[in-house]
Enzyme design. Sequence first.
Site, PDB file in Angstrom:
ATOM      1  N   VAL A  12       1.021  -1.301   0.230  1.00 45.70           N
ATOM      2  CA  VAL A  12       0.129   0.040  -0.136  1.00 45.70           C
ATOM      3  C   VAL A  12       0.859   1.283   0.001  1.00 45.70           C
ATOM      4  O   VAL A  12       0.486   2.226  -0.721  1.00 45.70           O
ATOM      5  CB  VAL A  12      -0.847  -0.080   1.274  1.00 45.70           C
ATOM      6  CG1 VAL A  12      -1.833   1.315   1.369  1.00 45.70           C
ATOM      7  CG2 VAL A  12      -1.695  -1.159   1.139  1.00 45.70           C
ATOM      8  N   ALA A  31      -5.974  19.667  -4.695  1.00 45.44           N
ATOM      9  CA  ALA A  31      -5.682  19.942  -3.342  1.00 45.44           C
ATOM     10  C   ALA A  31      -5.315  21.407  -3.236  1.00 45.44           C
ATOM     11  O   ALA A  31      -5.497  22.078  -2.131  1.00 45.44           O
ATOM     12  CB  ALA A  31      -4.570  19.129  -2.973  1.00 45.44           C
ATOM     13  N   VAL A  41       9.655   4.962   5.747  1.00 45.63           N
ATOM     14  CA  VAL A  41      10.399   4.006   6.856  1.00 45.63           C
ATOM     15  C   VAL A  41      10.000   2.650   6.349  1.00 45.63           C
ATOM     16  O   VAL A  41       9.057   2.227   6.389  1.00 45.63           O
ATOM     17  CB  VAL A  41       9.762   4.154   8.072  1.00 45.63           C
ATOM     18  CG1 VAL A  41      10.436   3.240   9.141  1.00 45.63           C
ATOM     19  CG2 VAL A  41      10.069   5.771   8.688  1.00 45.63           C
ATOM     20  N   LYS A 100      -6.930  -0.826  10.637  1.00 49.76           N
ATOM     21  CA  LYS A 100      -8.072  -1.223  11.353  1.00 49.76           C
ATOM     22  C   LYS A 100      -7.881  -1.703  12.580  1.00 49.76           C
ATOM     23  O   LYS A 100      -8.956  -1.578  13.700  1.00 49.76           O
ATOM     24  CB  LYS A 100      -8.983  -2.020  10.251  1.00 49.76           C
ATOM     25  CG  LYS A 100      -8.284  -3.220   9.743  1.00 49.76           C
ATOM     26  CD  LYS A 100      -9.052  -3.967   8.692  1.00 49.76           C
ATOM     27  CE  LYS A 100      -8.177  -4.888   8.013  1.00 49.76           C
ATOM     28  NZ  LYS A 100      -7.083  -4.122   7.085  1.00 49.76           N
ATOM     29  N   VAL A 125     -11.583   0.796   6.321  1.00 48.20           N
ATOM     30  CA  VAL A 125     -12.798   0.210   6.145  1.00 48.20           C
ATOM     31  C   VAL A 125     -13.023  -0.166   4.750  1.00 48.20           C
ATOM     32  O   VAL A 125     -13.012   0.849   3.978  1.00 48.20           O
ATOM     33  CB  VAL A 125     -13.787   0.661   6.874  1.00 48.20           C
ATOM     34  CG1 VAL A 125     -15.186  -0.241   6.644  1.00 48.20           C
ATOM     35  CG2 VAL A 125     -13.618   0.932   8.411  1.00 48.20           C
ATOM     36  N   ILE A 129     -13.506   1.934  -1.234  1.00 48.91           N
ATOM     37  CA  ILE A 129     -14.804   2.463  -1.045  1.00 48.91           C
ATOM     38  C   ILE A 129     -14.959   3.532  -0.235  1.00 48.91           C
ATOM     39  O   ILE A 129     -14.443   3.439   1.132  1.00 48.91           O
ATOM     40  CB  ILE A 129     -15.874   1.512  -0.530  1.00 48.91           C
ATOM     41  CG1 ILE A 129     -15.508   0.134  -1.519  1.00 48.91           C
ATOM     42  CG2 ILE A 129     -17.197   1.981  -0.773  1.00 48.91           C
ATOM     43  CD1 ILE A 129     -16.772  -0.955  -1.029  1.00 48.91           C
ATOM     44  N   LYS A 198     -13.691  -3.643  11.166  1.00 55.80           N
ATOM     45  CA  LYS A 198     -13.979  -2.647  10.253  1.00 55.80           C
ATOM     46  C   LYS A 198     -15.511  -2.290  10.758  1.00 55.80           C
ATOM     47  O   LYS A 198     -15.905  -1.121  10.956  1.00 55.80           O
ATOM     48  CB  LYS A 198     -14.342  -3.006   8.851  1.00 55.80           C
ATOM     49  CG  LYS A 198     -12.652  -3.391   8.183  1.00 55.80           C
ATOM     50  CD  LYS A 198     -12.894  -4.259   7.108  1.00 55.80           C
ATOM     51  CE  LYS A 198     -11.550  -4.596   6.640  1.00 55.80           C
ATOM     52  NZ  LYS A 198     -11.520  -5.928   5.419  1.00 55.80           N
ATOM     53  N   GLY A 295      -6.242  -4.467  -1.911  1.00 52.66           N
ATOM     54  CA  GLY A 295      -5.287  -4.267  -3.089  1.00 52.66           C
ATOM     55  C   GLY A 295      -4.600  -3.000  -2.859  1.00 52.66           C
ATOM     56  O   GLY A 295      -5.348  -2.117  -2.379  1.00 52.66           O
TER      57      GLY A 295
END
Lengths: 420, 420
Positions: A12, A31, A41, A100, A125, A129, A198, A295
């Site tokens: 991620v 933004a 890290v 989570k 969560v 989405i 979640k 993912g």
Amino acid sequence: MIKVGIIGVGTVGTSVANILKENADVISARAGRDIVVKSGVVKNLAKERGLDITLTDNVDDILNDNEIDIVVELMGGVDEAFEVVKCALESGKAVVTANKALLAYHRYELQDLAGNIPFEFEASVAGGIPIINALRDGLSANHIESIMGIMNGTCNYMMTKMTNEGVAYDAILKESQELGYAEADPTFDVGGFDAAHKLLILASIAYGIDAKPEDILIEGIDKVTQDDIAFAKEFGYAVKLLGIAKKDGNEVELRVHACLIKQEEMIAKIDGVMNGISVVGDKVGETLYYGPGAGGDATASAVVANIIDIARSGKSTPMLGFNRPMEGNTLTLKSADMIESKYYLRINVSDRAGVLAKLTKIFETHSISIETMLQRPSEDARANLLISTHLAVEKDIQAMMKELEALDFVHAKPVMIRIV
Amino acid sequence: MIKVGIIGVGTVGTSVANILKENADVISARAGRDIVVKSGVVKNLAKERGLDITLTDNVDDILNDNEIDIVVELMGGVDEAFEVVKCALESGKAVVTANKALLAYHRYELQDLAGNIPFEFEASVAGGIPIINALRDGLSANHIESIMGIMNGTCNYMMTKMTNEGVAYDAILKESQELGYAEADPTFDVGGFDAAHKLLILASIAYGIDAKPEDILIEGIDKVTQDDIAFAKEFGYAVKLLGIAKKDGNEVELRVHACLIKQEEMIAKIDGVMNGISVVGDKVGETLYYGPGAGGDATASAVVANIIDIARSGKSTPMLGFNRPMEGNTLTLKSADMIESKYYLRINVSDRAGVLAKLTKIFETHSISIETMLQRPSEDARANLLISTHLAVEKDIQAMMKELEALDFVHAKPVMIRIV
């Protein structure tokens, strides 16, 4: 310019760094300022990650760096992550996390620690989405009556496979492990614990309920067999692992377990690794949110959305979401004539020899290729031709329709419907 | 305290006033301050509305009222609404609107006029579904590849009825008008114009595209017949009116028309008056948002969410969405033992006389009533009993499961799955 430090540059974290770079055009436009990753890290500095950011194995290099505005916590785990996040907040840095487990145990302490410092966790969560966003902001006018969700893609993949292909539980678990959907020790997923973490986060936003995993009913899918699936099918149910929050007077019930749910329900129609969460509000009724729950890129999409929120909050968000135009990448409206689609056509013709040959010739001259054709009789020695085409261009279809309409053996204006 | 003025107190306006009153507990907790409706503008002062707010027929009574912080514009139409909203912004009042036609024509002028004054419009697209929120904030890290949506409930209701019940177009249009789903002049809905207004709003947020209705391809459902529906079914399609935005290089195509779409697609599964919008981002992949696209309370849910957003923005939103606990209405966690559900049970028993009688007796002593039962043979002169129950209480099921497990004719731990 906003500078970000990523603690835990795994799947991620790497996606977060890549998205901030690859989508910098749209991100800085939304933004209102540039956002860059200054450092990350990792545990193992020797491993090649293909990123052009400074890497360190010392978390203090980020926590003590005064240039870093936002700390992205992706290290996972509970206790160590809590210490790191606490330290970041104490030095005034905004925090974005996808963790989570951390939130399932410490979300109220973290809210207190954060105070007015932004602390966001959309990715914790249902991955990509924006369910936190929907529940916290979009449905804020409602008393939430219930939340019912497929919050674990691994379990949903396994249930779908067992249902559609008749595979036994053990075989599909093995396959899920080989595909990387399930861990070597799958308990966290198939035992319902991941979904429970979640659910607890959503329950806080919906109800202000401070519960811990040990306070609620948590069961998994490990007892489901083909007998159960057969029964479910026979009576019109799907089998799903659901996280459920339900308001009942002044009480809220929270539970995670395998469920039979009527196949007509929207949530029963969500198959494979996808996640979906149904939220019923007392005013809005049922709304449902569907998408990828895991993912690297999908999860990072939510992390980066939080980073953008924080970058925006210095100034008010403009109504349409862009603080300035995208540089060097202006989008223009495509001419309707040039839209490509497959098409369905209904043409009412005289039912006599030679008509079909003439018609197909016209298709050919307009470079329109037929995929399927059905002929149905209609009244007065006529027939309806129902035709679907391969990909074609709008202007060619429109030109052909005009030509068809003028033919003596075509008796009504042909009807066209586009195929998605 | 935040004071609101509603211009246009019809169905939605009445719902906005009612929600702010009925849900004041949760709303003030989420907003961090009280929100009240001070006054409303109506055309006909004589009509009874059952509201305890001051009503006037002069819009200036709200525009010139210095106590009013937020103007809610629900009068509809384009030109007059534009003048009213402009005037509100010029006197520094925040604006919330549900007026899609106004935005389809004037959204960029309004953005410029608003500047740093909050201007929100969640209810203008897909009623109660927080799609603006999702697209503007939740998916902000993505280049949006496509938006494909059922944005008009009337058309979706008609297509669903034509598909499921074989009703002809004219008959179902008449029924929709009688039910109040379609207007006496239905062109705005069935001609695709309503969906087009919504699509243009979404396209601005996704792409920054400033197009007007007359710039894009707009067709309706008025040409769809049962022949088309039959063809669609035969080849595995559903027929839907879709609004579609698609990025293709540096071009964006925008179009509204009837479509054949594969029945397996999530959007094809959305039936009746419901709305659903699928958004594909380059990083997140496909996400989908489903819910009621119309109706007083559902639309007002979105209007009030915007009011809460504006009330919150004076202070930063706390992480979990509540600025303070709800007064006098504290929710507690329901004991897992007391959860009520229907249950499915699988019990492996000896296949001999008398077993079923003993078993059903045990169900009875635990107050558990059987809804359906299937018996399937298993190995070694045993049988699997597959049972679904009527509503029962968790602790009763758990107690019965323990008793069942201890019986000599029950050969494995019984398996239980809850039925939603």
